[in-house]
Design a protein around this motif. Structure first.
Motif, PDB file in Angstrom:
ATOM      1  N   UNK A 134       0.792  -1.140  -0.009  1.00 26.75           N
ATOM      2  CA  UNK A 134       0.003   0.126   0.007  1.00 26.75           C
ATOM      3  C   UNK A 134       0.681   1.275  -0.074  1.00 26.75           C
ATOM      4  N   UNK A 135       1.750   1.269   0.728  1.00 24.79           N
ATOM      5  CA  UNK A 135       2.693   2.565   0.766  1.00 24.79           C
ATOM      6  C   UNK A 135       3.501   2.703  -0.348  1.00 24.79           C
ATOM      7  N   UNK A 136       4.286   1.624  -0.757  1.00 23.38           N
ATOM      8  CA  UNK A 136       5.201   1.906  -1.988  1.00 23.38           C
ATOM      9  C   UNK A 136       4.271   2.279  -3.273  1.00 23.38           C
ATOM     10  N   UNK A 137       3.136   1.718  -3.294  1.00 23.11           N
ATOM     11  CA  UNK A 137       2.266   1.868  -4.585  1.00 23.11           C
ATOM     12  C   UNK A 137       1.284   2.729  -4.590  1.00 23.11           C
ATOM     13  N   UNK A 138       1.019   3.531  -3.344  1.00 14.79           N
ATOM     14  CA  UNK A 138       0.193   4.538  -3.246  1.00 14.79           C
ATOM     15  C   UNK A 138      -1.065   4.082  -3.298  1.00 14.79           C
ATOM     16  N   UNK A 139      -1.260   3.102  -2.589  1.00 10.62           N
ATOM     17  CA  UNK A 139      -2.769   2.561  -2.489  1.00 10.62           C
ATOM     18  C   UNK A 139      -3.524   3.116  -1.090  1.00 10.62           C
ATOM     19  N   UNK A 140      -4.721   3.179  -1.345  1.00  9.41           N
ATOM     20  CA  UNK A 140      -5.551   3.606  -0.219  1.00  9.41           C
ATOM     21  C   UNK A 140      -6.108   2.256   0.592  1.00  9.41           C
ATOM     22  N   UNK A 141      -6.925   1.635  -0.209  1.00 10.31           N
ATOM     23  CA  UNK A 141      -7.691   0.456   0.241  1.00 10.31           C
ATOM     24  C   UNK A 141      -7.201  -0.797  -0.518  1.00 10.31           C
ATOM     25  N   UNK A 142      -7.011  -1.985   0.189  1.00 11.70           N
ATOM     26  CA  UNK A 142      -6.864  -3.129  -0.523  1.00 11.70           C
ATOM     27  C   UNK A 142      -7.728  -4.157  -0.003  1.00 11.70           C
ATOM     28  N   UNK A 152       0.865  -3.042  10.806  1.00 13.48           N
ATOM     29  CA  UNK A 152       0.125  -1.799  11.415  1.00 13.48           C
ATOM     30  C   UNK A 152      -0.988  -1.196  10.392  1.00 13.48           C
ATOM     31  N   UNK A 153      -1.524  -2.203   9.490  1.00 11.93           N
ATOM     32  CA  UNK A 153      -2.545  -2.089   8.862  1.00 11.93           C
ATOM     33  C   UNK A 153      -3.858  -1.981   9.582  1.00 11.93           C
ATOM     34  N   UNK A 154      -4.714  -1.146   9.311  1.00 12.61           N
ATOM     35  CA  UNK A 154      -6.210  -1.421   9.962  1.00 12.61           C
ATOM     36  C   UNK A 154      -6.983  -2.181   8.916  1.00 12.61           C
ATOM     37  N   UNK A 155      -7.662  -3.013   9.619  1.00  8.36           N
ATOM     38  CA  UNK A 155      -8.499  -4.419   8.871  1.00  8.36           C
ATOM     39  C   UNK A 155      -9.821  -4.393   9.278  1.00  8.36           C
ATOM     40  N   UNK A 156     -10.674  -4.563   8.322  1.00  8.95           N
ATOM     41  CA  UNK A 156     -12.262  -4.740   8.621  1.00  8.95           C
ATOM     42  C   UNK A 156     -12.362  -5.925   7.828  1.00  8.95           C
ATOM     43  N   UNK A 157     -12.870  -6.920   8.690  1.00  6.73           N
ATOM     44  CA  UNK A 157     -13.328  -8.266   7.921  1.00  6.73           C
ATOM     45  C   UNK A 157     -14.739  -8.065   7.401  1.00  6.73           C
ATOM     46  N   UNK A 158     -14.767  -8.418   5.994  1.00  7.35           N
ATOM     47  CA  UNK A 158     -16.150  -8.202   5.423  1.00  7.35           C
ATOM     48  C   UNK A 158     -16.882  -9.774   5.129  1.00  7.35           C
ATOM     49  N   UNK A 270     -10.773  -9.429   3.938  1.00  4.58           N
ATOM     50  CA  UNK A 270     -10.601  -8.084   4.664  1.00  4.58           C
ATOM     51  C   UNK A 270     -10.576  -7.074   3.719  1.00  4.58           C
ATOM     52  N   UNK A 271     -10.757  -5.737   4.222  1.00  4.57           N
ATOM     53  CA  UNK A 271     -10.582  -4.317   3.722  1.00  4.57           C
ATOM     54  C   UNK A 271      -9.442  -3.994   4.626  1.00  4.57           C
ATOM     55  N   UNK A 272      -8.501  -3.549   4.099  1.00  3.52           N
ATOM     56  CA  UNK A 272      -7.256  -3.096   4.886  1.00  3.52           C
ATOM     57  C   UNK A 272      -6.758  -1.586   4.194  1.00  3.52           C
ATOM     58  N   UNK A 273      -6.331  -0.568   5.274  1.00  4.15           N
ATOM     59  CA  UNK A 273      -5.951   0.462   4.873  1.00  4.15           C
ATOM     60  C   UNK A 273      -4.833   0.911   5.975  1.00  4.15           C
ATOM     61  N   UNK A 274      -4.211   2.167   5.586  1.00  8.65           N
ATOM     62  CA  UNK A 274      -3.183   2.220   6.521  1.00  8.65           C
ATOM     63  C   UNK A 274      -3.243   3.349   7.724  1.00  8.65           C
TER      64      UNK A 274
END
Length: 301
Positions: A134-142, A152-158, A270-274
């Motif tokens: 996410x950090x190296x490739x400038x991604x907001x949400x994965x 250190x990523x924030x994760x929401x299980x879907x 999961x949805x993960x973001x920084x």
């Protein structure tokens, strides 16, 4: 010129590829831009740019500093937007990544509906069957379909998906259905994986603990789930894919799920973001929006 102004000038020069171009974009004189970068380098104690009469390029230290400088300026802009009340209104560019097929089938429609709801947001998608940094490739949400390591990523299980073995009714009419995993060794199988060497198919052990390893004969090995599913639908063998990859064919009766009682534990999605709660409004809004939609989709698979 204060420190932050010097950082902004350096970033402008690095992105423009020259002092004159940066001066025009900043509406400053070229000598002022040159002095600002020189003062920044003196304060840091390192050369940030290689200068020639025709080109300007980053030094190794400059490349590292540029990444940190852009992050600092972005955080400052976000802090100012928060203080001004703009944080509550999603806007700006949102970058989303997901596995290729899952992204095409399920994430792209969510992104389009999100853009319709929030006209101040634009989006970029990166659908690929690899782990995108996410950090190296400038991604907001994965979207991550895997057990998540500590990070250190924030994760929401879907939701979750299953590993399913399936074949077409026509194939099963001629060859019979396997009743236990070992029966697969007498079937034509279609392997789906990225590498060149077929990996074994793993199932829970017969006694409920341990792992049972099966190496079925692979008549065809592919690196794309779409192809594996299409070949199985054509009646050419048994394949093993993730449940969402075969869901449409199973729902329409073109494939039959086999050995359901022998499936390994499901895989979480999961949805993960920084940035956690400090994430930009567009990121927080998209995570909330996508989580609701993907839970409904995954709950039906």
């Amino acid at each position: 010129m204060d420190r932050l102004d010097g950082i902004r000038v350096f970033v402008a020069v690095a992105e423009a590829g020259g002092f004159a171009a940066a001066a025009r974009s900043l509406r400053m004189s070229p000598p002022a831009v040159t002095r600002a970068v020189a003062a920044l380098e003196e304060r840091i104690g390192a050369r940030l740019l290689h200068r020639t009469t025709r080109t300007v390029r980053l030094t190794e230290a400059g490349a590292r500093y540029l990444a940190d400088a852009k992050r600092i300026l972005a955080e400052l802009d976000e802090a100012e937007a928060t203080a001004a009340g703009a944080h509550a209104e999603p806007r700006g560019l949102l970058t989303v990544t997901a596995p290729l097929l899952f992204g095409r089938m399920h994430v792209a429609p969510v992104v389009l509906d999100f853009l319709a709801r929030y006209p101040e947001v634009s989006a970029r998608t990166l659908f690929a069957d690899r782990v995108v940094d996410l950090l190296d490739e400038g991604v907001d949400v994965a979207v991550r379909i895997a057990e998540l390591p500590d990070s250190t990523l924030s994760a929401v299980r879907v939701g979750q998906v299953r590993r399913v073995v399936c074949a077409a009714p026509g194939y099963l009419a001629g060859r019979g259905a396997p009743s236990v995993p070992r029966d697969l060794e007498s079937h034509d199988c279609i392997g789906f994986q990225a590498g060149a060497t077929p990996a074994p198919w793993l199932f829970p052990g017969r006694s409920g603990d341990g792992i049972e390893t099966v190496r079925p004969p692979m008549r065809l090995l592919v690196n794309n789930a779409d192809v594996a599913v299409a070949v199985a639908v054509a009646g050419r063998g048994v394949t093993r894919v993730l449940s969402y990859q075969a869901a449409e064919a199973v729902r329409e009766g073109r494939l039959v799920v086999l050995l359901a009682e022998h499936e390994p534990p499901p895989i979480p999605v999961h949805l993960v973001h920084l940035e956690g709660r400090r994430a930009a409004a567009r990121v927080r809004a998209f995570v909330e929006f996508a989580a609701e939609r993907l839970r409904a989709v995954l709950g039906a698979i």
